[in-house]
Scaffold this motif. Structure first.
Motif, PDB file in Angstrom:
ATOM      1  N   GLN A 164      -7.494   9.290   9.003  1.00  0.00           N
ATOM      2  CA  GLN A 164      -7.145   8.060   8.271  1.00  0.00           C
ATOM      3  C   GLN A 164      -7.499   8.200   6.794  1.00  0.00           C
ATOM      4  OE1 GLN A 164      -5.765   5.534  10.102  1.00  0.00           O
ATOM      5  NE2 GLN A 164      -5.513   4.048   8.475  1.00  0.00           N
ATOM      6  N   PRO A 165      -6.538   8.011   5.886  1.00  0.00           N
ATOM      7  CA  PRO A 165      -6.864   8.124   4.456  1.00  0.00           C
ATOM      8  C   PRO A 165      -7.901   7.079   4.050  1.00  0.00           C
ATOM      9  CG  PRO A 165      -4.482   7.931   4.805  1.00  0.00           C
ATOM     10  CD  PRO A 165      -5.136   7.639   6.107  1.00  0.00           C
ATOM     11  N   ARG A 166      -8.687   7.412   3.027  1.00  0.00           N
ATOM     12  CA  ARG A 166      -9.766   6.529   2.583  1.00  0.00           C
ATOM     13  C   ARG A 166      -9.733   6.328   1.065  1.00  0.00           C
ATOM     14  NH1 ARG A 166     -14.908   6.889   6.178  1.00  0.00           N
ATOM     15  NH2 ARG A 166     -14.237   7.956   8.058  1.00  0.00           N
ATOM     16  N   THR A 167     -10.369   5.245   0.643  1.00  0.00           N
ATOM     17  CA  THR A 167     -10.562   5.027  -0.794  1.00  0.00           C
ATOM     18  C   THR A 167     -11.548   6.085  -1.305  1.00  0.00           C
ATOM     19  OG1 THR A 167     -12.456   3.564  -0.450  1.00  0.00           O
ATOM     20  CG2 THR A 167     -10.277   2.524  -0.534  1.00  0.00           C
ATOM     21  N   LYS A 168     -11.725   6.126  -2.615  1.00  0.00           N
ATOM     22  CA  LYS A 168     -12.633   7.131  -3.202  1.00  0.00           C
ATOM     23  C   LYS A 168     -14.055   6.989  -2.656  1.00  0.00           C
ATOM     24  CE  LYS A 168     -10.110   7.854  -7.551  1.00  0.00           C
ATOM     25  NZ  LYS A 168      -9.177   6.702  -7.608  1.00  0.00           N
ATOM     26  N   GLU A 169     -14.459   5.744  -2.375  1.00  0.00           N
ATOM     27  CA  GLU A 169     -15.830   5.577  -1.875  1.00  0.00           C
ATOM     28  C   GLU A 169     -15.937   5.658  -0.354  1.00  0.00           C
ATOM     29  OE1 GLU A 169     -16.753   0.808  -1.538  1.00  0.00           O
ATOM     30  OE2 GLU A 169     -17.224   1.778  -3.440  1.00  0.00           O
ATOM     31  N   GLY A 170     -14.773   5.733   0.328  1.00  0.00           N
ATOM     32  CA  GLY A 170     -14.835   5.989   1.776  1.00  0.00           C
ATOM     33  C   GLY A 170     -14.346   4.898   2.699  1.00  0.00           C
ATOM     34  N   SER A 171     -13.766   3.809   2.164  1.00  0.00           N
ATOM     35  CA  SER A 171     -13.181   2.761   3.019  1.00  0.00           C
ATOM     36  C   SER A 171     -11.818   3.208   3.531  1.00  0.00           C
ATOM     37  CB  SER A 171     -12.981   1.469   2.229  1.00  0.00           C
ATOM     38  OG  SER A 171     -14.155   0.720   2.212  1.00  0.00           O
ATOM     39  N   PHE A 172     -11.518   2.858   4.768  1.00  0.00           N
ATOM     40  CA  PHE A 172     -10.211   3.204   5.339  1.00  0.00           C
ATOM     41  C   PHE A 172      -9.081   2.439   4.653  1.00  0.00           C
ATOM     42  CE2 PHE A 172     -12.949   3.937   9.186  1.00  0.00           C
ATOM     43  CZ  PHE A 172     -12.761   5.306   9.254  1.00  0.00           C
ATOM     44  N   TRP A 173      -8.023   3.148   4.304  1.00  0.00           N
ATOM     45  CA  TRP A 173      -6.798   2.469   3.883  1.00  0.00           C
ATOM     46  C   TRP A 173      -6.274   1.704   5.096  1.00  0.00           C
ATOM     47  CZ3 TRP A 173      -3.078   6.513   1.171  1.00  0.00           C
ATOM     48  CH2 TRP A 173      -3.734   7.071   0.050  1.00  0.00           C
ATOM     49  N   HIS A 174      -5.564   0.616   4.830  1.00  0.00           N
ATOM     50  CA  HIS A 174      -5.012  -0.160   5.947  1.00  0.00           C
ATOM     51  C   HIS A 174      -3.908   0.617   6.673  1.00  0.00           C
ATOM     52  CE1 HIS A 174      -4.755  -3.755   8.286  1.00  0.00           C
ATOM     53  NE2 HIS A 174      -3.449  -3.778   8.157  1.00  0.00           N
ATOM     54  N   LYS A 175      -3.027   1.204   5.910  1.00  0.00           N
ATOM     55  CA  LYS A 175      -1.974   2.066   6.465  1.00  0.00           C
ATOM     56  C   LYS A 175      -1.658   3.132   5.412  1.00  0.00           C
ATOM     57  CE  LYS A 175       0.464  -1.777   8.750  1.00  0.00           C
ATOM     58  NZ  LYS A 175       1.748  -2.466   8.939  1.00  0.00           N
ATOM     59  N   LYS A 176      -1.056   4.212   5.853  1.00  0.00           N
ATOM     60  CA  LYS A 176      -0.665   5.265   4.910  1.00  0.00           C
ATOM     61  C   LYS A 176       0.320   4.724   3.867  1.00  0.00           C
ATOM     62  CE  LYS A 176       0.873  10.066   4.795  1.00  0.00           C
ATOM     63  NZ  LYS A 176       1.478  11.157   5.583  1.00  0.00           N
ATOM     64  N   ILE A 177       1.177   3.770   4.301  1.00  0.00           N
ATOM     65  CA  ILE A 177       2.161   3.213   3.356  1.00  0.00           C
ATOM     66  C   ILE A 177       1.541   2.206   2.381  1.00  0.00           C
ATOM     67  CG2 ILE A 177       4.208   3.572   4.813  1.00  0.00           C
ATOM     68  CD1 ILE A 177       4.017   0.470   5.443  1.00  0.00           C
ATOM     69  N   TYR A 178       0.253   1.877   2.588  1.00  0.00           N
ATOM     70  CA  TYR A 178      -0.462   0.981   1.668  1.00  0.00           C
ATOM     71  C   TYR A 178      -1.620   1.741   1.026  1.00  0.00           C
ATOM     72  CZ  TYR A 178       2.091  -2.717   4.176  1.00  0.00           C
ATOM     73  OH  TYR A 178       3.059  -3.493   4.738  1.00  0.00           O
ATOM     74  N   PRO A 179      -1.319   2.667   0.116  1.00  0.00           N
ATOM     75  CA  PRO A 179      -2.367   3.528  -0.440  1.00  0.00           C
ATOM     76  C   PRO A 179      -3.450   2.763  -1.191  1.00  0.00           C
ATOM     77  CG  PRO A 179      -0.282   3.814  -1.629  1.00  0.00           C
ATOM     78  CD  PRO A 179       0.011   2.974  -0.431  1.00  0.00           C
ATOM     79  N   TYR A 180      -4.691   3.197  -0.993  1.00  0.00           N
ATOM     80  CA  TYR A 180      -5.877   2.660  -1.675  1.00  0.00           C
ATOM     81  C   TYR A 180      -6.134   1.183  -1.391  1.00  0.00           C
ATOM     82  CZ  TYR A 180      -5.402   7.111  -3.985  1.00  0.00           C
ATOM     83  OH  TYR A 180      -5.284   8.462  -4.200  1.00  0.00           O
ATOM     84  N   GLN A 181      -5.500   0.661  -0.321  1.00  0.00           N
ATOM     85  CA  GLN A 181      -5.673  -0.760  -0.011  1.00  0.00           C
ATOM     86  C   GLN A 181      -6.580  -0.966   1.204  1.00  0.00           C
ATOM     87  OE1 GLN A 181      -1.829  -2.801   0.221  1.00  0.00           O
ATOM     88  NE2 GLN A 181      -0.994  -1.224  -1.133  1.00  0.00           N
ATOM     89  N   VAL A 182      -7.556  -1.844   1.029  1.00  0.00           N
ATOM     90  CA  VAL A 182      -8.449  -2.248   2.120  1.00  0.00           C
ATOM     91  C   VAL A 182      -8.135  -3.707   2.433  1.00  0.00           C
ATOM     92  CG1 VAL A 182     -10.855  -2.546   2.849  1.00  0.00           C
ATOM     93  CG2 VAL A 182     -10.232  -0.655   1.308  1.00  0.00           C
ATOM     94  N   TRP A 183      -7.751  -3.978   3.687  1.00  0.00           N
ATOM     95  CA  TRP A 183      -7.469  -5.356   4.114  1.00  0.00           C
ATOM     96  C   TRP A 183      -8.570  -5.791   5.084  1.00  0.00           C
ATOM     97  CZ3 TRP A 183      -1.601  -6.185   5.562  1.00  0.00           C
ATOM     98  CH2 TRP A 183      -0.778  -5.673   4.538  1.00  0.00           C
ATOM     99  N   LEU A 184      -8.964  -7.056   5.015  1.00  0.00           N
ATOM    100  CA  LEU A 184      -9.963  -7.564   5.964  1.00  0.00           C
ATOM    101  C   LEU A 184      -9.519  -7.353   7.405  1.00  0.00           C
ATOM    102  CD1 LEU A 184     -11.203 -11.020   4.583  1.00  0.00           C
ATOM    103  CD2 LEU A 184     -12.393  -8.833   4.521  1.00  0.00           C
ATOM    104  N   ASP A 185      -8.223  -7.500   7.659  1.00  0.00           N
ATOM    105  CA  ASP A 185      -7.675  -7.343   9.012  1.00  0.00           C
ATOM    106  C   ASP A 185      -8.117  -6.010   9.646  1.00  0.00           C
ATOM    107  OD1 ASP A 185      -6.118  -8.661   7.021  1.00  0.00           O
ATOM    108  OD2 ASP A 185      -4.354  -8.727   8.300  1.00  0.00           O
ATOM    109  N   GLY A 186      -8.147  -4.973   8.797  1.00  0.00           N
ATOM    110  CA  GLY A 186      -8.405  -3.619   9.295  1.00  0.00           C
ATOM    111  C   GLY A 186      -9.781  -3.435   9.909  1.00  0.00           C
ATOM    112  N   LEU A 187     -10.746  -4.250   9.485  1.00  0.00           N
ATOM    113  CA  LEU A 187     -12.087  -4.125  10.061  1.00  0.00           C
ATOM    114  C   LEU A 187     -12.069  -4.482  11.545  1.00  0.00           C
ATOM    115  CD1 LEU A 187     -14.614  -3.349   8.234  1.00  0.00           C
ATOM    116  CD2 LEU A 187     -12.635  -4.124   6.968  1.00  0.00           C
TER     117      LEU A 187
END
Length: 419
Positions: A164-187
């Motif tokens: 799973q792709p991650r932000t620079k600090e290590g949070s999971f991206w929500h989807k590959k098509i949503y780069p660098y995005q962290v959504w509350l839903d994903g937790l």
């Protein structure tokens, strides 16, 4: 509030079994007329003398005779909402011993997982964190049935986490098509599965590393998505600050969407079911639940006990008391009280919300079938057509009855009150 005046879009008829189901903001649902195996002595499809948890579960089973149909699926599809209702079915089976609940869960695994462990319609290369949630059903079924195909499917889902792709600090991206995005839903979509899988299958230093990673996901959200003034959390954060919906300075989306906050609360209380009692991050997660609950209590409607689609704008044109978020908040609070994460005094807020759902959002058909009304069907950010995260966007998304994202949390909340 008169919802007709607010131009809320209504869903058209969705065919269901031999009947039709009207999905809308306030019209009473008409369910399939096909007789259920659960016809009671009173002649009702769902007996009215049962507790709300069973009444809603049996209503869902009547509406969606096969569990893959939950949340209005037209064909078997690996998606996330069904898992919430099936999580409730697991607890009901444990509580009542009624085999029909177990069979309903088991059929989901049989239908969606091929003999070689392939997951129907699942594509790992999309790296969509939503698709980990139904892994919880397989963890349960593997524990009960020990079928090799479930183990293989679970290993496939777990391998998604590694890629799973991650932000620079290590949070999971929500989807590959949503780069660098962290959504509350994903937790909620990823972390209970990640924690439960780790507890069941991983040992030693690897397990410790995984638990640290899971807690980090929450730490990162608290750091990047929290509004310090209100204590509420924004729907999403774009680390790159490139999205049209993202604030150019903070990267945050513009609104506090009820269900996004609902997902986050459920994520915390469900992860704690599997996180070791001695993990140093446990106390921190419980402290997040406390500050989270204090924030949502402030935006709970004082009269109805419910919560709004956009949490902090109750009086704005078109806003409405929304069922899925309300059920999720009630579940999060009452489970936290029952498990000792919140003081007992918080039970009153959960009870007010629960009573509000039953009084204002539940209708019961003549045949005893229970409906949960005023559920936001879906909301997201970006994509095509582009979802801009504006207030107008959230209040104009489709509203329907009996969405699994509401019925599931309602059953789970009911079970907590019935303990």
């Amino acid at each position: 509030m008169n919802f007709i005046n607010h131009n809320i879009k209504l869903l058209a008829f969705a065919a269901l079994g031999s009947g039709m189901f009207l999905a809308c903001a306030q019209t009473k649902s008409v369910t399939a007329s096909k007789p259920s195996a659960e016809i009671s002595k009173s002649g009702k499809v769902v007996p009215t003398n049962l507790k709300w948890s069973e009444r809603m579960m049996l209503s869902e089973m009547h509406r969606f005779p096969e569990s893959w149909m939950l949340d209005f699926s037209k064909s078997p599809k690996w998606t996330y909402p069904s898992a919430i209702v099936l999580d409730a079915a697991e607890q009901l089976y444990t509580k009542t011993g009624k085999k029909e609940y177990y069979n309903y869960i088991s059929e989901f695994g049989e239908k969606l997982i091929k003999e070689d462990g392939t997951i129907l319609t699942y594509e790992i290369e999309k790296y969509n964190i939503d698709l980990l949630n139904s892994g919880n059903v397989l963890l349960y079924l593997y524990e009960k049935e020990k079928k090799e195909k479930y183990l293989k499917a679970l290993q496939t889902l777990r391998s998604q986490i590694d890629g799973q792709p991650r932000t620079k600090e290590g949070s999971f991206w929500h989807k590959k098509i949503y780069p660098y995005q962290v959504w509350l839903d994903g937790l909620y979509m990823g972390m209970p599965f990640y924690t439960h899988y780790t507890k069941d299958f991983v040992k030693g230093p690897e397990a410790a590393k995984a638990y640290d990673d899971i807690i980090f996901q929450f730490d990162s959200v608290q750091k990047n998505l929290l509004d310090k003034k209100t204590g509420l959390l924004y729907h999403a954060w774009d680390e790159s600050k490139e999205q049209a919906w993202a604030n150019k300075e903070t990267g945050l989306s513009p609104n506090f969407w009820g269900r996004a906050m609902g997902w986050y609360g459920m994520a915390m209380v469900d992860v704690l079911d599997y996180l070791p009692k001695d993990h140093p991050g446990r106390a921190r997660l419980i402290s997040y639940i406390k500050s989270y609950t204090d924030a949502i209590i402030k935006v709970q409607d004082k009269n109805s006990g419910l919560w709004y689609q956009v949490l902090d704008k109750p009086l704005a044109n078109g806003n409405y008391e929304e069922a899925t978020a309300s059920a999720m908040f009630v579940y999060t609070i009452i489970k936290s009280v029952n498990n000792g994460y919140l003081p007992k005094s918080y039970r009153a807020y959960a009870k007010k919300g629960y009573d509000g759902i039953i009084k204002n959002l539940i209708t019961v058909d003549e045949n005893g079938v229970v409906n949960l009304n005023k559920c936001c069907a879906v909301a997201g950010l970006g994509g095509k057509p582009y979802r801009d995260g504006s207030y107008e966007y959230y209040v104009n998304e489709e509203i329907r009855s009996n969405d699994a994202k509401g019925t599931g949390p309602f059953i789970l909340a009911s079970l907590e009150f019935e303990k």
